[in-house]
Enzyme design. Sequence first.
Site, PDB file in Angstrom:
ATOM      1  N   THR A 211     -18.320 -14.543 -20.778  1.00 25.34           N
ATOM      2  CA  THR A 211     -17.418 -15.470 -21.431  1.00 25.34           C
ATOM      3  C   THR A 211     -17.639 -15.334 -22.925  1.00 25.34           C
ATOM      4  OG1 THR A 211     -16.757 -17.761 -21.582  1.00 25.34           O
ATOM      5  CG2 THR A 211     -19.082 -17.345 -21.224  1.00 25.34           C
TER       6      THR A 211
ATOM      7  N   GLU B 240      -8.005 -23.878 -26.294  1.00 29.03           N
ATOM      8  CA  GLU B 240      -7.405 -24.283 -27.565  1.00 29.03           C
ATOM      9  C   GLU B 240      -6.065 -24.982 -27.339  1.00 29.03           C
ATOM     10  OE1 GLU B 240      -9.376 -20.986 -30.552  1.00 29.03           O
ATOM     11  OE2 GLU B 240      -7.471 -20.515 -29.573  1.00 29.03           O
TER      12      GLU B 240
END
Length: 409
Positions: free
Chosen positions: A196, A282
Amino acid sequence: MQITGKEQILKLEEGSIITPLGFSAAGLHTKVKRKRNDLGLIYCDVPAEAAAVFTLNQIQAAPLKVTKENINQEGKLQAIVVNSGNANACTGNQGLFDAHSMKTAVANLLSIKNHHVAVASTGVIGEKMPMEKIIPGIELLVPQKNKQAALDFNEAILTTDTCMKTTCYETIIDNVKIKMAGSAKGSGMIAPNMATMLGFITTDANISHNFLQAALSEVTNKTFNRITVDGDTSTNDMVIVMASGLAENTALTPEHDEWEQFVQLLEKVCEDLAIMIARDGEGATKLIEVNVHGAISDEEAGKVAKTVVGSDLVKTMVYGSDPNWGRVMMAIGKSGMTLDPEKIDIAIGPYSLLENSQPANYVEETLSNYLKNESVVMNINLNIGNGYGKAWGCDLTYDYVRINASYRT
């Protein structure tokens, strides 16, 4: 609460990256970023067995190269230094020199071997490291074993994240407590292959580098490799695990009676961090979980799940609370996995939308209201096998564009 059974894995709500025996941390503000901490350190009292997974993006940042080289030397680490605000990626020979300089500064600070230091960076790509701020900052790092030190580290690794991502568990192996904790950052440029954005895991289990690497690689494929925010894979992705061995259990191997218990412990930590990253995408307002049943294999089920959760049209469908299941069907079909187009079931939450590829009876308003929840679960059954897999992602909002349109400003 006491752990009484072999199968129990207990979440430690007050635990942190320094809860496993032997670990301490630090974080501070060097002014690389305008606000909040931007330089962090994890330190182990002893050289720890180490494992790591890295991005498969062919463009790889200098810190990844240094960290890979160091772990490959001996399979051990004693410290990890992390900066945020600058990725030190696409910076040529100077970037590599700077990453090595960070490693050496930490080794000198802690009086440890150079190759026992991992380096990680995150932030803007293509800008030279402000070493006039980084090196003096490293010299001020004082690793400590207290809650504030862990919080300082957690903050230091963040970029566009809106929250810290941390988790901690313990279990019993060989009649001793084994603790494991993790801290991660990531909310954009998330579609990992073998990692990640940045993830750091500590444990006091006694396990060798080779077996720790095998466990991490296995677990990563079911956790970090099953999340997507925007379909992009970073140049800086990495996950590192450090095992101090200070719990003094019998060395863990796949032949150990409680090997699966350890793997499950690691999976719990990684899954928690993966879900937190997906939830904090986001601009995201909703976490999406996709469960796929009835595939030819677990691997194919996982790939279908990730295709669905990564579809921009599915993500915008969820954002708009529009139960347009045709978008889900489209994503299943484009996955490239084995399926029978006439046998597919789709449910969103408790509500069936499609049965044997035919529309089910449902109330559109009820579905729309469900899609307004902060967590949305989709269940898909391909009805052709016993394979199962899941993936996580988030909705796609106007804010994602706003955040990334002004990322450097």
